[in-house]
Design a protein around this motif. Structure first.
Motif, PDB file in Angstrom:
ATOM      1  N   ILE A   1      13.151  -0.426  -9.852  1.00  0.00           N
ATOM      2  CA  ILE A   1      13.080   0.799  -9.046  1.00  0.00           C
ATOM      3  C   ILE A   1      12.698   0.458  -7.612  1.00  0.00           C
ATOM      4  N   GLY A   2      11.807  -0.516  -7.453  1.00  0.00           N
ATOM      5  CA  GLY A   2      11.427  -0.942  -6.122  1.00  0.00           C
ATOM      6  C   GLY A   2      12.612  -1.476  -5.336  1.00  0.00           C
ATOM      7  N   ALA A   3      13.466  -2.265  -5.993  1.00  0.00           N
ATOM      8  CA  ALA A   3      14.657  -2.793  -5.337  1.00  0.00           C
ATOM      9  C   ALA A   3      15.635  -1.676  -4.991  1.00  0.00           C
ATOM     10  N   LEU A   4      15.756  -0.707  -5.891  1.00  0.00           N
ATOM     11  CA  LEU A   4      16.670   0.422  -5.684  1.00  0.00           C
ATOM     12  C   LEU A   4      16.203   1.294  -4.530  1.00  0.00           C
ATOM     13  N   TRP A   5      14.891   1.445  -4.386  1.00  0.00           N
ATOM     14  CA  TRP A   5      14.326   2.276  -3.326  1.00  0.00           C
ATOM     15  C   TRP A   5      14.013   1.500  -2.054  1.00  0.00           C
TER      16      TRP A   5
ATOM     17  N   TYR B   1      -7.772   2.504  -7.098  1.00  0.00           N
ATOM     18  CA  TYR B   1      -8.338   3.817  -7.434  1.00  0.00           C
ATOM     19  C   TYR B   1      -7.516   4.933  -6.784  1.00  0.00           C
ATOM     20  N   ALA B   2      -7.084   4.727  -5.552  1.00  0.00           N
ATOM     21  CA  ALA B   2      -6.279   5.732  -4.862  1.00  0.00           C
ATOM     22  C   ALA B   2      -4.971   5.991  -5.602  1.00  0.00           C
ATOM     23  N   VAL B   3      -4.352   4.926  -6.111  1.00  0.00           N
ATOM     24  CA  VAL B   3      -3.100   5.083  -6.861  1.00  0.00           C
ATOM     25  C   VAL B   3      -3.327   5.943  -8.098  1.00  0.00           C
ATOM     26  N   GLU B   4      -4.381   5.653  -8.850  1.00  0.00           N
ATOM     27  CA  GLU B   4      -4.675   6.438 -10.046  1.00  0.00           C
ATOM     28  C   GLU B   4      -5.029   7.878  -9.692  1.00  0.00           C
ATOM     29  N   PHE B   5      -5.802   8.060  -8.632  1.00  0.00           N
ATOM     30  CA  PHE B   5      -6.208   9.405  -8.215  1.00  0.00           C
ATOM     31  C   PHE B   5      -4.976  10.235  -7.852  1.00  0.00           C
ATOM     32  N   VAL B   6      -4.063   9.654  -7.089  1.00  0.00           N
ATOM     33  CA  VAL B   6      -2.833  10.352  -6.702  1.00  0.00           C
ATOM     34  C   VAL B   6      -2.003  10.688  -7.939  1.00  0.00           C
TER      35      VAL B   6
ATOM     36  N   LEU C   1       6.741  -1.760  -5.361  1.00  0.00           N
ATOM     37  CA  LEU C   1       6.079  -0.897  -6.340  1.00  0.00           C
ATOM     38  C   LEU C   1       5.163  -1.659  -7.298  1.00  0.00           C
ATOM     39  N   LYS C   2       4.802  -2.889  -6.958  1.00  0.00           N
ATOM     40  CA  LYS C   2       4.050  -3.676  -7.932  1.00  0.00           C
ATOM     41  C   LYS C   2       2.682  -3.085  -8.255  1.00  0.00           C
ATOM     42  N   ARG C   3       2.134  -2.215  -7.374  1.00  0.00           N
ATOM     43  CA  ARG C   3       0.820  -1.634  -7.635  1.00  0.00           C
ATOM     44  C   ARG C   3       0.901  -0.197  -8.145  1.00  0.00           C
TER      45      ARG C   3
ATOM     46  N   ILE D   1       0.833  -1.203   0.000  1.00  0.00           N
ATOM     47  CA  ILE D   1       0.000   0.000   0.000  1.00  0.00           C
ATOM     48  C   ILE D   1       0.866   1.251   0.000  1.00  0.00           C
ATOM     49  N   VAL D   2       1.843   1.301   0.892  1.00  0.00           N
ATOM     50  CA  VAL D   2       2.706   2.480   0.924  1.00  0.00           C
ATOM     51  C   VAL D   2       3.526   2.562  -0.359  1.00  0.00           C
ATOM     52  N   GLY D   3       3.914   1.398  -0.904  1.00  0.00           N
ATOM     53  CA  GLY D   3       4.645   1.396  -2.169  1.00  0.00           C
ATOM     54  C   GLY D   3       3.798   1.887  -3.310  1.00  0.00           C
ATOM     55  N   ALA D   4       2.504   1.571  -3.260  1.00  0.00           N
ATOM     56  CA  ALA D   4       1.602   1.991  -4.333  1.00  0.00           C
ATOM     57  C   ALA D   4       1.273   3.475  -4.238  1.00  0.00           C
ATOM     58  N   VAL D   5       0.823   3.923  -3.080  1.00  0.00           N
ATOM     59  CA  VAL D   5       0.301   5.283  -2.946  1.00  0.00           C
ATOM     60  C   VAL D   5       1.411   6.319  -2.786  1.00  0.00           C
ATOM     61  N   VAL D   6       2.262   6.139  -1.771  1.00  0.00           N
ATOM     62  CA  VAL D   6       3.303   7.135  -1.510  1.00  0.00           C
ATOM     63  C   VAL D   6       4.354   7.125  -2.613  1.00  0.00           C
TER      64      VAL D   6
END
Length: 326
Positions: A276-280, A246-251, A284-286, A31-36
């Protein structure tokens, strides 16, 4: 208000001033990976994307991620309570006999979790629109809730299009409006209506265990979806995942409204998400979008492993322990 009450408030304030503030909250990693992180992926090209503006973005997206995590929390509690109560009823011959006679056995704990679920669902939407303040230059007083199933949000965005001083991308605002319209009637409006009914008209939601005469088994709480009965917990879990997407798209679309139109964006490939997910050090799959680049690179699993190694070295250098909250 009498003087004793005022004095009590002062003592409470003094006690709170001495307490240590919360500095870390553990979120669901995806969730944090998707939204933030979706916000981070696009904010690089925001005008003046530093300092107070980024602080505001992190506060709002962190709040959205926390509320989405709360939805999963209530789903998990609902399912746990349902499993426990099902086993208890199965072991109680007298209770089963009552169910066979048509009695519906309510479970207060499950009702409480369902009510909390819908409160958090609407609260998530209300938190999402607060992103307009740091990103689009909206005033907090002008847009504070996801009003009327999104209709008030659309009206506010249409007003922003007329404000030339904000230098927003009108085409991308239309894109955000289209996203809100697409989900309003077929999906969000009925869910918000249920929440409003619970909050304003009925404090009690009639869910319970009954007997399924077709299967000769206990029937757990169900919900009517387009004329078909589904297990209520499955509906709650499905709507939670829909809201995360939906939150991911909205953001993403909100931030893109403030990015100059000559800066392009594109969907991320699965390997880009992994790299990028590994680097950070994030999941980030979502996440959906990244800013476009003139360089096209096909990442491999070897690249992903190298990125993960660099992240671990960086964390070690900072003398921190890798954590999904980072």
């Amino acid at each position: 208000m009498d003087l004793n009450t005022i004095a009590e408030y002062e003592r409470i304030r003094a006690a709170l001033d001495k307490s240590e503030p919360v500095t870390v909250t553990e979120y669901d990693p995806d969730i944090v990976g998707a939204v933030v992180s979706q916000a981070e992926l696009l904010s690089l090209k925001l005008p003046e994307a530093a300092g107070q503006k980024m602080d505001g973005i992190y506060v709002v997206t962190g709040g959205v991620a926390l509320k989405l995590s709360a939805l999963r929390y209530h789903c998990a509690n609902f399912r746990r309570l349902q499993d426990v109560r099902t086993k208890e009823i199965e072991a109680d011959a007298k209770r089963i006999d009552l169910l066979r006679q048509g009695v519906v056995v309510s479970e207060k704990g499950m009702i409480f979790e369902l009510e909390a679920f819908f409160f958090q669902l609407k609260s998530t939407l209300d938190m999402m629109v607060k992103l307009f303040v740091p990103v689009l230059g909206s005033k907090q007083a002008d847009i504070s809730t996801y009003g009327d199933g999104g209709k008030k949000v659309i009206v506010h965005l249409q007003q922003l299009k007329k404000n030339r001083k904000l230098k927003l991308s009108e085409g991308r605002i239309d894109q955000l409006i289209e996203l809100i319209q697409q989900v309003r009637d077929p999906w969000l409006k009925p869910l918000i209506a249920i929440r409003d009914t619970i909050s304003h008209y009925k404090s009690y939601v009639g869910i319970g265990f009954s007997w399924n005469r077709d299967t000769d088994q206990i029937r757990t709480p169900t919900a009517d979806v387009s004329g078909i009965q589904y297990p209520l917990i499955e509906v709650m879990e499905r709507e939670t995942e829909h809201l995360i997407d939906y939150a991911v798209e909205f953001v993403a679309y909100t931030i893109l409204c403030a990015i100059p139109i000559d800066i392009y964006y594109q969907p991320m490939t699965e390997m880009e998400k992994k790299y990028i997910g590994a680097l950070w050090g994030k999941d980030l799959k979502r996440a959906h979008f990244k800013l476009s680049s003139n360089v096209i690179y096909d990442y491999t699993e070897r690249d992903v492993e190298e990125a993960r190694r660099k992240y671990e070295q960086r964390i070690a250098a900072m003398k921190l322990t890798p954590s999904p909250t980072l």
